[in-house]
Design a protein around this motif. Structure first.
Motif, PDB file in Angstrom:
ATOM      1  N   SER A   1      -3.044   9.320   4.855  1.00  0.00           N
ATOM      2  CA  SER A   1      -2.466  10.544   4.310  1.00  0.00           C
ATOM      3  C   SER A   1      -1.188  10.269   3.525  1.00  0.00           C
ATOM      4  N   VAL A   2      -1.039  10.993   2.431  1.00  0.00           N
ATOM      5  CA  VAL A   2       0.197  11.026   1.660  1.00  0.00           C
ATOM      6  C   VAL A   2       0.585  12.486   1.503  1.00  0.00           C
ATOM      7  N   ALA A   3       1.832  12.842   1.853  1.00  0.00           N
ATOM      8  CA  ALA A   3       2.267  14.238   1.777  1.00  0.00           C
ATOM      9  C   ALA A   3       3.438  14.377   0.823  1.00  0.00           C
ATOM     10  N   PHE A   4       3.519  15.568   0.231  1.00  0.00           N
ATOM     11  CA  PHE A   4       4.493  15.845  -0.819  1.00  0.00           C
ATOM     12  C   PHE A   4       5.394  17.013  -0.424  1.00  0.00           C
ATOM     13  N   ASN A   5       6.642  16.963  -0.847  1.00  0.00           N
ATOM     14  CA  ASN A   5       7.551  18.081  -0.611  1.00  0.00           C
ATOM     15  C   ASN A   5       7.342  19.147  -1.700  1.00  0.00           C
ATOM     16  N   PRO A   6       8.023  20.293  -1.608  1.00  0.00           N
ATOM     17  CA  PRO A   6       7.818  21.357  -2.607  1.00  0.00           C
ATOM     18  C   PRO A   6       8.138  20.940  -4.040  1.00  0.00           C
TER      19      PRO A   6
ATOM     20  N   TRP B   1       3.226   6.105  11.106  1.00  0.00           N
ATOM     21  CA  TRP B   1       3.835   7.083  10.199  1.00  0.00           C
ATOM     22  C   TRP B   1       5.064   6.493   9.514  1.00  0.00           C
ATOM     23  N   ALA B   2       5.305   6.919   8.279  1.00  0.00           N
ATOM     24  CA  ALA B   2       6.495   6.481   7.547  1.00  0.00           C
ATOM     25  C   ALA B   2       6.981   7.608   6.650  1.00  0.00           C
ATOM     26  N   MET B   3       8.311   7.713   6.507  1.00  0.00           N
ATOM     27  CA  MET B   3       8.913   8.697   5.606  1.00  0.00           C
ATOM     28  C   MET B   3      10.145   8.067   4.970  1.00  0.00           C
ATOM     29  N   LEU B   4      10.479   8.511   3.767  1.00  0.00           N
ATOM     30  CA  LEU B   4      11.653   7.996   3.077  1.00  0.00           C
ATOM     31  C   LEU B   4      12.892   8.154   3.956  1.00  0.00           C
TER      32      LEU B   4
ATOM     33  N   ARG C   1       0.829  -1.214   0.000  1.00  0.00           N
ATOM     34  CA  ARG C   1       0.000   0.000   0.000  1.00  0.00           C
ATOM     35  C   ARG C   1       0.860   1.260   0.000  1.00  0.00           C
ATOM     36  N   ILE C   2       1.867   1.293   0.849  1.00  0.00           N
ATOM     37  CA  ILE C   2       2.742   2.469   0.902  1.00  0.00           C
ATOM     38  C   ILE C   2       3.540   2.590  -0.388  1.00  0.00           C
ATOM     39  N   ARG C   3       4.003   1.461  -0.892  1.00  0.00           N
ATOM     40  CA  ARG C   3       4.777   1.479  -2.142  1.00  0.00           C
ATOM     41  C   ARG C   3       3.960   2.084  -3.280  1.00  0.00           C
ATOM     42  N   LYS C   4       2.697   1.741  -3.328  1.00  0.00           N
ATOM     43  CA  LYS C   4       1.827   2.247  -4.383  1.00  0.00           C
ATOM     44  C   LYS C   4       1.595   3.740  -4.254  1.00  0.00           C
ATOM     45  N   LEU C   5       1.265   4.199  -3.042  1.00  0.00           N
ATOM     46  CA  LEU C   5       0.901   5.604  -2.860  1.00  0.00           C
ATOM     47  C   LEU C   5       2.106   6.537  -2.926  1.00  0.00           C
ATOM     48  N   LEU C   6       3.259   6.073  -2.467  1.00  0.00           N
ATOM     49  CA  LEU C   6       4.465   6.907  -2.555  1.00  0.00           C
ATOM     50  C   LEU C   6       5.183   6.739  -3.890  1.00  0.00           C
TER      51      LEU C   6
ATOM     52  N   ALA D   1       7.073  18.273  -5.325  1.00  0.00           N
ATOM     53  CA  ALA D   1       5.957  17.390  -5.691  1.00  0.00           C
ATOM     54  C   ALA D   1       6.302  15.914  -5.573  1.00  0.00           C
ATOM     55  N   GLN D   2       7.321  15.574  -4.781  1.00  0.00           N
ATOM     56  CA  GLN D   2       7.670  14.181  -4.526  1.00  0.00           C
ATOM     57  C   GLN D   2       6.945  13.692  -3.279  1.00  0.00           C
ATOM     58  N   ALA D   3       6.293  12.544  -3.369  1.00  0.00           N
ATOM     59  CA  ALA D   3       5.633  11.952  -2.206  1.00  0.00           C
ATOM     60  C   ALA D   3       6.687  11.379  -1.267  1.00  0.00           C
ATOM     61  N   ILE D   4       6.755  11.888  -0.048  1.00  0.00           N
ATOM     62  CA  ILE D   4       7.804  11.449   0.877  1.00  0.00           C
ATOM     63  C   ILE D   4       7.263  10.931   2.203  1.00  0.00           C
ATOM     64  N   GLU D   5       5.977  11.183   2.493  1.00  0.00           N
ATOM     65  CA  GLU D   5       5.418  10.814   3.797  1.00  0.00           C
ATOM     66  C   GLU D   5       4.106  10.064   3.625  1.00  0.00           C
ATOM     67  N   TYR D   6       3.914   9.077   4.483  1.00  0.00           N
ATOM     68  CA  TYR D   6       2.659   8.320   4.520  1.00  0.00           C
ATOM     69  C   TYR D   6       2.301   8.069   5.976  1.00  0.00           C
ATOM     70  N   TYR D   7       1.029   8.193   6.307  1.00  0.00           N
ATOM     71  CA  TYR D   7       0.600   7.752   7.635  1.00  0.00           C
ATOM     72  C   TYR D   7      -0.855   7.327   7.612  1.00  0.00           C
ATOM     73  N   THR D   8      -1.196   6.483   8.569  1.00  0.00           N
ATOM     74  CA  THR D   8      -2.589   6.189   8.887  1.00  0.00           C
ATOM     75  C   THR D   8      -2.801   6.571  10.345  1.00  0.00           C
ATOM     76  N   ALA D   9      -4.011   6.962  10.679  1.00  0.00           N
ATOM     77  CA  ALA D   9      -4.301   7.384  12.044  1.00  0.00           C
ATOM     78  C   ALA D   9      -5.690   6.930  12.444  1.00  0.00           C
TER      79      ALA D   9
END
Length: 268
Positions: free
Chosen positions: A235-240, A170-173, A138-143, A242-250
């Motif tokens: 959640s999937v978050a992107f740096n400036p 939470w996970a980040m590269l 799941r994380i591999r796909k979204l990031l 536009a690279q996806a670097i963060e994923y979390y579930t809560a």
């Protein structure tokens, strides 16, 4: 270890003195009996300033006080749970719900604890997992990363003013935050740490929200009965760049808070 809500000793002057202050029911009134019971208990909470998390009388005590059946009492209390006035803990009873905080963190890239700190709320954290590893599918796909890309994983259970509120996985590269797996994080904001130590900036995020049941260890960590509905966030978050670097579930308890979103038109 977080203490589940409602496990404190009974506040002085709470349910032991309710009897003198509860309004009796009137079987000749137009309002149904459950509505009268609900109105009496609601007035006790809102008008008499009953303490947050004070234990209410048992169903049997309320039946005797109001002269009504257990079905009537349960209907009244179910309505109060739905309105956020009280909450139930399995095997312990019903308690006065705390005042709801308003939180903006879901609609921004600001972290949960950082947003609460701005409101002078005490946030405590329990680290459940902190290590590096490979991404699950799941994380591999979204990031959009390779299966060999390493991540830093940090799972936390968080409480506000001593009351369990949220579990975040939470996970980040790892290439973005090398060495984060070895840093002490119990007493510091994760987002403050990655901002100060690594200069990480999150430009935008995509989030999915749904109601899910709290199960097993998660229910125990949140101090609720298994199966209690909570808010599930992905959640999937992107740096400036536009690279996806963060994923979390809560998993987030909303019985003591509500979430605030700011929505704008793409044309402005």
């Amino acid at each position: 270890m977080f203490r589940a809500r409602g496990e404190d000793s009974l506040p002085v002057g709470s349910s032991r003195s309710f009897g003198k202050r509860l309004r009796p029911t009137n079987r000749e009134a137009h309002a149904p009996l459950w509505a009268q019971v609900k109105a009496s208990l609601t007035a006790l909470i809102l008008e008499d300033g009953l303490q947050e998390h004070a234990r209410l009388p048992s169903e049997a005590e309320l039946c005797a006080r109001f002269g009504v059946s257990r079905t009537v009492v349960r209907e009244a209390m179910s309505q109060m749970v739905n309105e956020g006035l009280i909450y139930r803990l399995q095997g312990k009873g019903a308690f006065v719900a705390g005042r709801r905080d308003e939180q903006d963190f879901v609609g921004t890239t600001v972290g949960f604890s950082g947003e609460l700190a701005d409101k002078r709320k005490q946030v405590t954290r329990r680290i459940l997992r902190q290590e590096t590893g490979l991404p699950p599918p799941r994380i591999r796909k979204l990031l959009r990363i390779e299966e060999t890309t390493r991540l830093v994983f940090v799972d936390r259970a968080m409480a506000v003013e001593g009351s369990p509120r949220m579990i975040v996985r939470w996970a980040m590269l790892e290439s973005v935050v090398p060495g984060l797996d070895a840093m002490p994080l119990e007493n510091r904001s994760l987002y403050d740490t990655i901002g100060r130590q690594y200069g990480v900036r999150l430009a935008r995020a995509e989030r999915w929200i749904e109601a899910v049941p709290a199960l097993g260890e998660d229910a125990a960590l949140l101090g609720v009965a298994e199966g209690t509905p909570v808010l599930g966030i992905e959640s999937v978050a992107f740096n400036p760049a536009a690279q996806a670097i963060e994923y979390y579930t809560a998993l987030y308890l909303t019985d003591r808070s509500r979430l605030h979103f700011t929505v704008s038109s793409p044309n402005f």
